[in-house]
Design a protein around this motif. Structure first.
Motif, PDB file in Angstrom:
ATOM      1  N   ALA A  22       0.721  -1.242   0.052  1.00 13.54           N
ATOM      2  CA  ALA A  22      -0.096  -0.086   0.112  1.00 13.54           C
ATOM      3  C   ALA A  22       0.964   1.217  -0.087  1.00 13.54           C
ATOM      4  CB  ALA A  22      -0.963   0.040   1.184  1.00 13.54           C
ATOM      5  N   ASP A  23       1.920   1.266   0.492  1.00 15.69           N
ATOM      6  CA  ASP A  23       3.115   2.303   0.577  1.00 15.69           C
ATOM      7  C   ASP A  23       3.673   2.491  -0.611  1.00 15.69           C
ATOM      8  OD1 ASP A  23       2.233   2.729   3.324  1.00 15.69           O
ATOM      9  OD2 ASP A  23       3.950   1.663   4.240  1.00 15.69           O
ATOM     10  N   PHE A  24       3.767   1.468  -1.650  1.00 22.54           N
ATOM     11  CA  PHE A  24       4.588   1.771  -2.781  1.00 22.54           C
ATOM     12  C   PHE A  24       3.582   2.583  -3.696  1.00 22.54           C
ATOM     13  CE2 PHE A  24       5.822  -0.582  -7.043  1.00 22.54           C
ATOM     14  CZ  PHE A  24       7.068   0.027  -6.972  1.00 22.54           C
ATOM     15  N   PRO A  62       8.924  -2.232  -1.632  1.00 17.99           N
ATOM     16  CA  PRO A  62       9.028  -3.281  -0.412  1.00 17.99           C
ATOM     17  C   PRO A  62      10.187  -3.767  -0.299  1.00 17.99           C
ATOM     18  CG  PRO A  62       7.567  -4.446  -1.943  1.00 17.99           C
ATOM     19  CD  PRO A  62       7.999  -2.839  -2.676  1.00 17.99           C
ATOM     20  N   GLU A  63      10.787  -4.026   1.015  1.00 23.21           N
ATOM     21  CA  GLU A  63      11.936  -4.820   1.353  1.00 23.21           C
ATOM     22  C   GLU A  63      12.119  -6.020   0.314  1.00 23.21           C
ATOM     23  OE1 GLU A  63      14.364  -6.939   4.917  1.00 23.21           O
ATOM     24  OE2 GLU A  63      12.854  -5.121   5.332  1.00 23.21           O
ATOM     25  N   GLY A  64      13.079  -6.182  -0.120  1.00 20.48           N
ATOM     26  CA  GLY A  64      13.460  -7.528  -0.892  1.00 20.48           C
ATOM     27  C   GLY A  64      13.492  -7.090  -2.357  1.00 20.48           C
ATOM     28  N   LEU A 145       9.756  -6.577  -7.933  1.00 17.58           N
ATOM     29  CA  LEU A 145      10.015  -7.938  -8.264  1.00 17.58           C
ATOM     30  C   LEU A 145      10.970  -8.535  -7.298  1.00 17.58           C
ATOM     31  CD1 LEU A 145      10.138  -7.991 -12.105  1.00 17.58           C
ATOM     32  CD2 LEU A 145       8.146  -8.155 -10.464  1.00 17.58           C
ATOM     33  N   SER A 146      10.785  -9.738  -6.986  1.00 15.57           N
ATOM     34  CA  SER A 146      11.623 -10.610  -6.070  1.00 15.57           C
ATOM     35  C   SER A 146      12.692 -11.337  -6.736  1.00 15.57           C
ATOM     36  CB  SER A 146      10.742 -11.716  -5.506  1.00 15.57           C
ATOM     37  OG  SER A 146      10.216 -12.517  -6.481  1.00 15.57           O
ATOM     38  N   ASN A 168       6.253 -12.871  -9.799  1.00 13.16           N
ATOM     39  CA  ASN A 168       7.370 -12.389  -8.868  1.00 13.16           C
ATOM     40  C   ASN A 168       7.203 -11.034  -8.357  1.00 13.16           C
ATOM     41  OD1 ASN A 168       9.374 -14.621  -9.731  1.00 13.16           O
ATOM     42  ND2 ASN A 168       8.500 -13.966 -11.697  1.00 13.16           N
ATOM     43  N   THR A 169       6.014 -10.622  -8.433  1.00 12.52           N
ATOM     44  CA  THR A 169       5.769  -9.101  -7.750  1.00 12.52           C
ATOM     45  C   THR A 169       5.351  -9.200  -6.292  1.00 12.52           C
ATOM     46  OG1 THR A 169       4.518  -8.582 -10.018  1.00 12.52           O
ATOM     47  CG2 THR A 169       3.777  -7.564  -7.841  1.00 12.52           C
ATOM     48  N   LEU A 170       6.176  -8.260  -5.798  1.00  9.91           N
ATOM     49  CA  LEU A 170       6.029  -8.217  -4.374  1.00  9.91           C
ATOM     50  C   LEU A 170       5.187  -6.798  -4.208  1.00  9.91           C
ATOM     51  CD1 LEU A 170       9.893  -7.923  -3.519  1.00  9.91           C
ATOM     52  CD2 LEU A 170       8.195  -9.909  -2.967  1.00  9.91           C
ATOM     53  N   ALA A 171       5.120  -5.944  -5.098  1.00 11.49           N
ATOM     54  CA  ALA A 171       4.142  -4.793  -4.821  1.00 11.49           C
ATOM     55  C   ALA A 171       3.804  -4.196  -6.305  1.00 11.49           C
ATOM     56  CB  ALA A 171       4.589  -3.982  -4.066  1.00 11.49           C
ATOM     57  N   SER A 172       2.814  -3.717  -6.498  1.00 14.83           N
ATOM     58  CA  SER A 172       2.442  -2.947  -7.695  1.00 14.83           C
ATOM     59  C   SER A 172       1.883  -1.687  -7.301  1.00 14.83           C
ATOM     60  CB  SER A 172       1.560  -3.748  -8.510  1.00 14.83           C
ATOM     61  OG  SER A 172       1.037  -3.431  -9.757  1.00 14.83           O
ATOM     62  N   ALA A 173       2.333  -0.628  -8.284  1.00 17.59           N
ATOM     63  CA  ALA A 173       1.551   0.931  -8.274  1.00 17.59           C
ATOM     64  C   ALA A 173       1.136   1.323  -9.656  1.00 17.59           C
ATOM     65  CB  ALA A 173       2.412   1.713  -7.670  1.00 17.59           C
TER      66      ALA A 173
END
Length: 181
Positions: A22-24, A62-64, A145-146, A168-173
């Motif tokens: 949510a922060d991305f 995100p981290e990673g 991506l991770s 492979n998505t950690l976050a999306s904006a």
């Protein structure tokens, strides 16, 4: 009892990931007013733009995160499957912005980044050019991506990039703007 503890642990991990996601955010001065700028329109097919990819930046990955994918997509294109205007992969994790025109002149892309052919078959950005009288929604998406390198073959389609990057998505904006002529 272990089952309950595992459920609580999994739920808290998902909540932490959702908070990070949510922060991305992604922003673009070229999409800031909710309208595609004239420079981002095509220089052909009846349009009089400059085929310049928009400037974009993103924050709070995100981290990673090991790399990013950037896309610009028109879901309203009269093709039955939308239109991919820009697909860039393997953008290094330390990059947080692309200058305006970076997708148009791929030599301006960060070292290691790979530009995939858009739906016009050109590696790079292709400007907006909706049919006269239609308003289209153009969406920029940045995925954290991770993986450092997206495992797709040379010549991969935008659809394949979407499929593999989603795995492979950690976050999306996303950010969207309307375009018409």
């Amino acid at each position: 009892m272990n089952r309950f503890r595992n459920l609580v642990l999994a739920t808290s991990m998902l909540a932490a990931h959702a908070t990070q996601a949510a922060d991305f955010t992604v922003t673009s001065p070229d999409f800031a007013e909710g309208k595609v700028q004239q420079a981002q329109f095509a220089a052909g097919m009846g349009c009089t733009g400059k085929d310049l990819s928009p400037a974009i930046s993103w924050a709070n990955a995100p981290e990673g995160t090991k790399s990013f994918v950037v896309t610009l997509y028109d879901k309203d294109a009269p093709t039955g499957s939308g239109w991919w205007h820009w697909v860039a992969i393997d953008i290094p994790a330390d990059v947080t912005a692309l200058d305006g025109g970076a997708g148009s002149e791929t030599t301006k892309m960060p070292a290691g980044a790979v530009t995939i052919a858009n739906d016009a078959g050109v590696a790079g950005f292709g400007g907006a050019c909706p049919p006269v009288g239609e308003v289209h929604d153009y969406t920029i998406t940045v995925k954290a991506l991770s993986v450092a390198k997206l495992p797709v073959p040379p010549g991969a389609s935008a659809a394949l990039v979407g499929f593999v990057s989603n795995m492979n998505t950690l976050a999306s904006a996303t950010i969207s703007a309307k375009g018409s002529r």
